[in-house]
Design a protein around this motif. Structure first.
Motif, PDB file in Angstrom:
ATOM      1  N   LYS A  41     -21.261   1.087  47.887  1.00  0.00           N
ATOM      2  CA  LYS A  41     -20.006   1.813  47.701  1.00  0.00           C
ATOM      3  C   LYS A  41     -19.970   3.038  48.621  1.00  0.00           C
ATOM      4  CE  LYS A  41     -17.191   3.968  44.114  1.00  0.00           C
ATOM      5  NZ  LYS A  41     -17.158   4.457  42.733  1.00  0.00           N
ATOM      6  N   ASN A  42     -18.860   3.192  49.353  1.00  0.00           N
ATOM      7  CA  ASN A  42     -18.725   4.297  50.298  1.00  0.00           C
ATOM      8  C   ASN A  42     -18.087   5.503  49.598  1.00  0.00           C
ATOM      9  OD1 ASN A  42     -18.324   6.006  52.425  1.00  0.00           O
ATOM     10  ND2 ASN A  42     -16.767   4.770  53.424  1.00  0.00           N
ATOM     11  N   ASP A  43     -18.902   6.278  48.897  1.00  0.00           N
ATOM     12  CA  ASP A  43     -18.398   7.460  48.207  1.00  0.00           C
ATOM     13  C   ASP A  43     -18.106   8.579  49.200  1.00  0.00           C
ATOM     14  OD1 ASP A  43     -18.604   6.341  45.667  1.00  0.00           O
ATOM     15  OD2 ASP A  43     -20.719   6.903  45.517  1.00  0.00           O
ATOM     16  N   MET A  44     -17.197   9.509  48.782  1.00  0.00           N
ATOM     17  CA  MET A  44     -16.959  10.714  49.577  1.00  0.00           C
ATOM     18  C   MET A  44     -18.025  11.742  49.212  1.00  0.00           C
ATOM     19  SD  MET A  44     -13.536  13.052  50.026  1.00  0.00           S
ATOM     20  CE  MET A  44     -13.296  13.430  48.306  1.00  0.00           C
ATOM     21  N   LYS A  45     -18.705  12.244  50.208  1.00  0.00           N
ATOM     22  CA  LYS A  45     -19.714  13.281  49.995  1.00  0.00           C
ATOM     23  C   LYS A  45     -19.188  14.587  50.580  1.00  0.00           C
ATOM     24  CE  LYS A  45     -23.370  10.656  48.636  1.00  0.00           C
ATOM     25  NZ  LYS A  45     -24.330  10.912  47.540  1.00  0.00           N
ATOM     26  N   ILE A  46     -19.339  15.678  49.832  1.00  0.00           N
ATOM     27  CA  ILE A  46     -18.913  16.996  50.302  1.00  0.00           C
ATOM     28  C   ILE A  46     -20.110  17.936  50.263  1.00  0.00           C
ATOM     29  CG2 ILE A  46     -17.340  18.935  49.940  1.00  0.00           C
ATOM     30  CD1 ILE A  46     -15.461  17.031  48.493  1.00  0.00           C
ATOM     31  N   LEU A  47     -20.355  18.589  51.383  1.00  0.00           N
ATOM     32  CA  LEU A  47     -21.438  19.571  51.418  1.00  0.00           C
ATOM     33  C   LEU A  47     -21.028  20.704  52.331  1.00  0.00           C
ATOM     34  CD1 LEU A  47     -23.090  19.058  54.350  1.00  0.00           C
ATOM     35  CD2 LEU A  47     -23.789  17.031  53.126  1.00  0.00           C
ATOM     36  N   GLY A  48     -21.804  21.768  52.315  1.00  0.00           N
ATOM     37  CA  GLY A  48     -21.442  22.929  53.126  1.00  0.00           C
ATOM     38  C   GLY A  48     -22.631  23.788  53.473  1.00  0.00           C
ATOM     39  N   GLY A  49     -22.399  24.660  54.442  1.00  0.00           N
ATOM     40  CA  GLY A  49     -23.404  25.643  54.798  1.00  0.00           C
ATOM     41  C   GLY A  49     -23.279  26.868  53.908  1.00  0.00           C
ATOM     42  N   SER A  50     -23.808  27.979  54.374  1.00  0.00           N
ATOM     43  CA  SER A  50     -23.868  29.182  53.541  1.00  0.00           C
ATOM     44  C   SER A  50     -22.724  30.159  53.785  1.00  0.00           C
ATOM     45  CB  SER A  50     -25.206  29.901  53.776  1.00  0.00           C
ATOM     46  OG  SER A  50     -25.363  30.225  55.146  1.00  0.00           O
ATOM     47  N   SER A  51     -21.783  29.826  54.700  1.00  0.00           N
ATOM     48  CA  SER A  51     -20.771  30.817  55.083  1.00  0.00           C
ATOM     49  C   SER A  51     -19.726  31.072  54.005  1.00  0.00           C
ATOM     50  CB  SER A  51     -20.069  30.392  56.378  1.00  0.00           C
ATOM     51  OG  SER A  51     -19.214  29.290  56.148  1.00  0.00           O
ATOM     52  N   ASN A  52     -19.361  30.032  53.236  1.00  0.00           N
ATOM     53  CA  ASN A  52     -18.287  30.205  52.246  1.00  0.00           C
ATOM     54  C   ASN A  52     -18.509  29.288  51.046  1.00  0.00           C
ATOM     55  OD1 ASN A  52     -15.865  30.733  50.906  1.00  0.00           O
ATOM     56  ND2 ASN A  52     -14.641  30.728  52.769  1.00  0.00           N
ATOM     57  N   ARG A  53     -19.536  29.593  50.267  1.00  0.00           N
ATOM     58  CA  ARG A  53     -19.848  28.771  49.093  1.00  0.00           C
ATOM     59  C   ARG A  53     -18.729  28.773  48.049  1.00  0.00           C
ATOM     60  NH1 ARG A  53     -23.572  25.073  49.712  1.00  0.00           N
ATOM     61  NH2 ARG A  53     -23.669  24.991  47.437  1.00  0.00           N
ATOM     62  N   PRO A  54     -18.047  29.916  47.804  1.00  0.00           N
ATOM     63  CA  PRO A  54     -16.974  29.902  46.798  1.00  0.00           C
ATOM     64  C   PRO A  54     -15.867  28.903  47.125  1.00  0.00           C
ATOM     65  CG  PRO A  54     -17.595  32.160  47.297  1.00  0.00           C
ATOM     66  CD  PRO A  54     -18.297  31.293  48.299  1.00  0.00           C
ATOM     67  N   LEU A  55     -15.441  28.826  48.397  1.00  0.00           N
ATOM     68  CA  LEU A  55     -14.385  27.880  48.776  1.00  0.00           C
ATOM     69  C   LEU A  55     -14.888  26.444  48.653  1.00  0.00           C
ATOM     70  CD1 LEU A  55     -11.537  27.352  49.824  1.00  0.00           C
ATOM     71  CD2 LEU A  55     -12.408  27.577  52.157  1.00  0.00           C
ATOM     72  N   LEU A  56     -16.127  26.191  49.049  1.00  0.00           N
ATOM     73  CA  LEU A  56     -16.727  24.864  48.888  1.00  0.00           C
ATOM     74  C   LEU A  56     -16.657  24.421  47.432  1.00  0.00           C
ATOM     75  CD1 LEU A  56     -18.581  22.432  49.736  1.00  0.00           C
ATOM     76  CD2 LEU A  56     -20.528  23.949  49.341  1.00  0.00           C
ATOM     77  N   GLU A  57     -17.031  25.320  46.525  1.00  0.00           N
ATOM     78  CA  GLU A  57     -17.039  24.972  45.094  1.00  0.00           C
ATOM     79  C   GLU A  57     -15.632  24.750  44.555  1.00  0.00           C
ATOM     80  OE1 GLU A  57     -19.337  28.168  43.500  1.00  0.00           O
ATOM     81  OE2 GLU A  57     -21.181  27.437  44.455  1.00  0.00           O
ATOM     82  N   LYS A  58     -14.657  25.541  45.038  1.00  0.00           N
ATOM     83  CA  LYS A  58     -13.261  25.361  44.602  1.00  0.00           C
ATOM     84  C   LYS A  58     -12.701  24.022  45.071  1.00  0.00           C
ATOM     85  CE  LYS A  58     -11.974  30.271  44.488  1.00  0.00           C
ATOM     86  NZ  LYS A  58     -11.232  31.319  45.223  1.00  0.00           N
ATOM     87  N   ILE A  59     -13.004  23.653  46.314  1.00  0.00           N
ATOM     88  CA  ILE A  59     -12.528  22.368  46.837  1.00  0.00           C
ATOM     89  C   ILE A  59     -13.157  21.222  46.057  1.00  0.00           C
ATOM     90  CG2 ILE A  59     -12.576  20.825  48.847  1.00  0.00           C
ATOM     91  CD1 ILE A  59     -12.383  23.349  50.621  1.00  0.00           C
ATOM     92  N   CYS A  60     -14.460  21.309  45.787  1.00  0.00           N
ATOM     93  CA  CYS A  60     -15.150  20.272  45.010  1.00  0.00           C
ATOM     94  C   CYS A  60     -14.564  20.170  43.612  1.00  0.00           C
ATOM     95  CB  CYS A  60     -16.646  20.557  44.945  1.00  0.00           C
ATOM     96  SG  CYS A  60     -17.509  20.244  46.508  1.00  0.00           S
ATOM     97  N   SER A  61     -14.255  21.326  43.005  1.00  0.00           N
ATOM     98  CA  SER A  61     -13.651  21.335  41.673  1.00  0.00           C
ATOM     99  C   SER A  61     -12.279  20.669  41.699  1.00  0.00           C
ATOM    100  CB  SER A  61     -13.534  22.773  41.170  1.00  0.00           C
ATOM    101  OG  SER A  61     -12.871  22.828  39.931  1.00  0.00           O
ATOM    102  N   TYR A  62     -11.482  20.970  42.733  1.00  0.00           N
ATOM    103  CA  TYR A  62     -10.146  20.367  42.863  1.00  0.00           C
ATOM    104  C   TYR A  62     -10.243  18.850  42.990  1.00  0.00           C
ATOM    105  CZ  TYR A  62      -5.482  19.407  44.675  1.00  0.00           C
ATOM    106  OH  TYR A  62      -4.219  18.901  44.852  1.00  0.00           O
ATOM    107  N   LEU A  63     -11.258  18.375  43.726  1.00  0.00           N
ATOM    108  CA  LEU A  63     -11.427  16.936  43.962  1.00  0.00           C
ATOM    109  C   LEU A  63     -12.270  16.254  42.894  1.00  0.00           C
ATOM    110  CD1 LEU A  63     -12.086  17.101  47.809  1.00  0.00           C
ATOM    111  CD2 LEU A  63     -10.001  16.317  46.691  1.00  0.00           C
ATOM    112  N   ASN A  64     -12.796  17.057  41.971  1.00  0.00           N
ATOM    113  CA  ASN A  64     -13.661  16.537  40.901  1.00  0.00           C
ATOM    114  C   ASN A  64     -14.875  15.792  41.475  1.00  0.00           C
ATOM    115  OD1 ASN A  64     -14.401  16.228  38.206  1.00  0.00           O
ATOM    116  ND2 ASN A  64     -13.302  14.285  37.988  1.00  0.00           N
TER     117      ASN A  64
END
Length: 313
Positions: A2-25
């Motif tokens: 199964k080709n799942d969507m993976k989301i990851l990020g560097g250290s520059s903007n962790r709050p925005l990364l977490e908000k986007i992940c929360s929006y996309l569940n």
């Protein structure tokens, strides 16, 4: 598999990364980032990405060079781990102001950064309010340049009393007219323009106001606040010309040098910026509006091969 969507990020903007992940569940893929004793960046992606569609979120905001290098190493790690596709989400694209040769022997660093991202292994780029739209042409891979005006329209309608007969959108210079006009059309407001010149870098002189601002609330609209001098000088002139209130909206809040202190003491009543760049503490005058939902929707549409531009119509 199964080709799942993976989301990851560097250290520059962790709050925005977490908000986007929360929006996309979606839970963010854990990345271990450390540094060797000599300052070299070391990282490890803690779960498999083989064959998956990966979205890598990293603003190249200050410290620009550290965050850019971190981004390039992450792209390389994903490429070598056989990710199916690597969509690089750069909420704030650093070096965007170096997009042409203004003088002899100048570099075109925005093009260099585009080459580095492509060679590292990026499949596509997703960014917001590029300082110069022609930077999209520096890439030989797809580039989606999102626009921030929907979140500002929503924020102003929610938090400000907008009288359409007594409010004007102000472009801080001639170069920002296209961006300001689009925002003014969405708000149903007229537009004015500040006549600005730069005698040297990070120094702005506002000479004239083109348009009627007397007795009006003025909304200055720009893509970024760096040292803040353009907006501060603009607000000062607008108040001298009879503006009753000055609001500033800018996508990227860099706030270099003593910009926060100067903005807090300035004639600007309220400053709205997005969370493309992370900040710890800001004065009460500065309000943050989130672009997480815009990026989240764009990421869904990219993965499903749907139109992204429809988000702004």
């Amino acid at each position: 598999m199964k080709n799942d969507m993976k989301i990851l990020g560097g250290s520059s903007n962790r709050p925005l990364l977490e908000k986007i992940c929360s929006y996309l569940n979606v839970s963010p893929t854990h990345v271990e980032i450390s540094r060797f004793a000599d300052g070299e960046i070391n990282m490890r992606i803690e779960e498999t990405v083989r064959g998956h569609d990966v979205f890598l979120i990293q603003s190249t905001s200050p410290p620009v060079n550290d965050n850019l290098m971190e981004l390039l190493i992450l792209i390389d790690a994903l490429k070598r781990a056989s990710a199916g596709s690597i969509a690089v989400v750069i909420p704030y694209y650093g070096y965007a102001r170096q997009d042409r040769k203004a003088r002899g022997r100048d570099p075109i660093t925005a093009k260099l950064v585009a080459n580095l991202l492509t060679v590292a292994g990026a499949s596509r780029i997703l960014t917001m309010d590029l300082h110069s739209e022609q930077i999209q042409g520096f890439f030989d891979i797809p580039v989606d340049n999102l626009q921030s005006f929907p979140v500002f329209v929503e924020a102003l309608k929610k938090h400000e009393c907008i009288d359409k007969d007594k409010t004007v959108v102000v472009s801080p210079d001639v170069g920002a007219v296209k961006r300001a006009r689009k925002f003014a059309e969405k708000m149903g407001l007229p537009i004015a323009i500040l006549d600005k010149r730069r005698p040297k870098e990070n120094v702005a002189e506002i000479l004239h106001v083109i348009g009627d601002v007397e007795g009006m609330s003025s909304i200055m609209f720009d893509d970024m606040i760096d040292t803040g001098r353009t907006l501060i000088e603009g607000a000062k002139l607008l108040k001298q010309k009879g503006s009753t209130k000055v609001i500033a909206c800018a996508t990227h809040g860099l706030f270099s040098q003593n910009a926060l202190e100067m903005l807090d003491k300035s004639d600007i009543d309220t400053v709205y910026v997005t969370d493309t760049i992370a900040h710890d503490e800001l004065p009460d005058k500065i309000k943050i509006v989130s672009v997480a939902s815009l990026f989240g929707e764009a990421m869904i549409r990219i993965r499903k091969s749907l139109s992204v531009s429809i988000l702004f119509k």
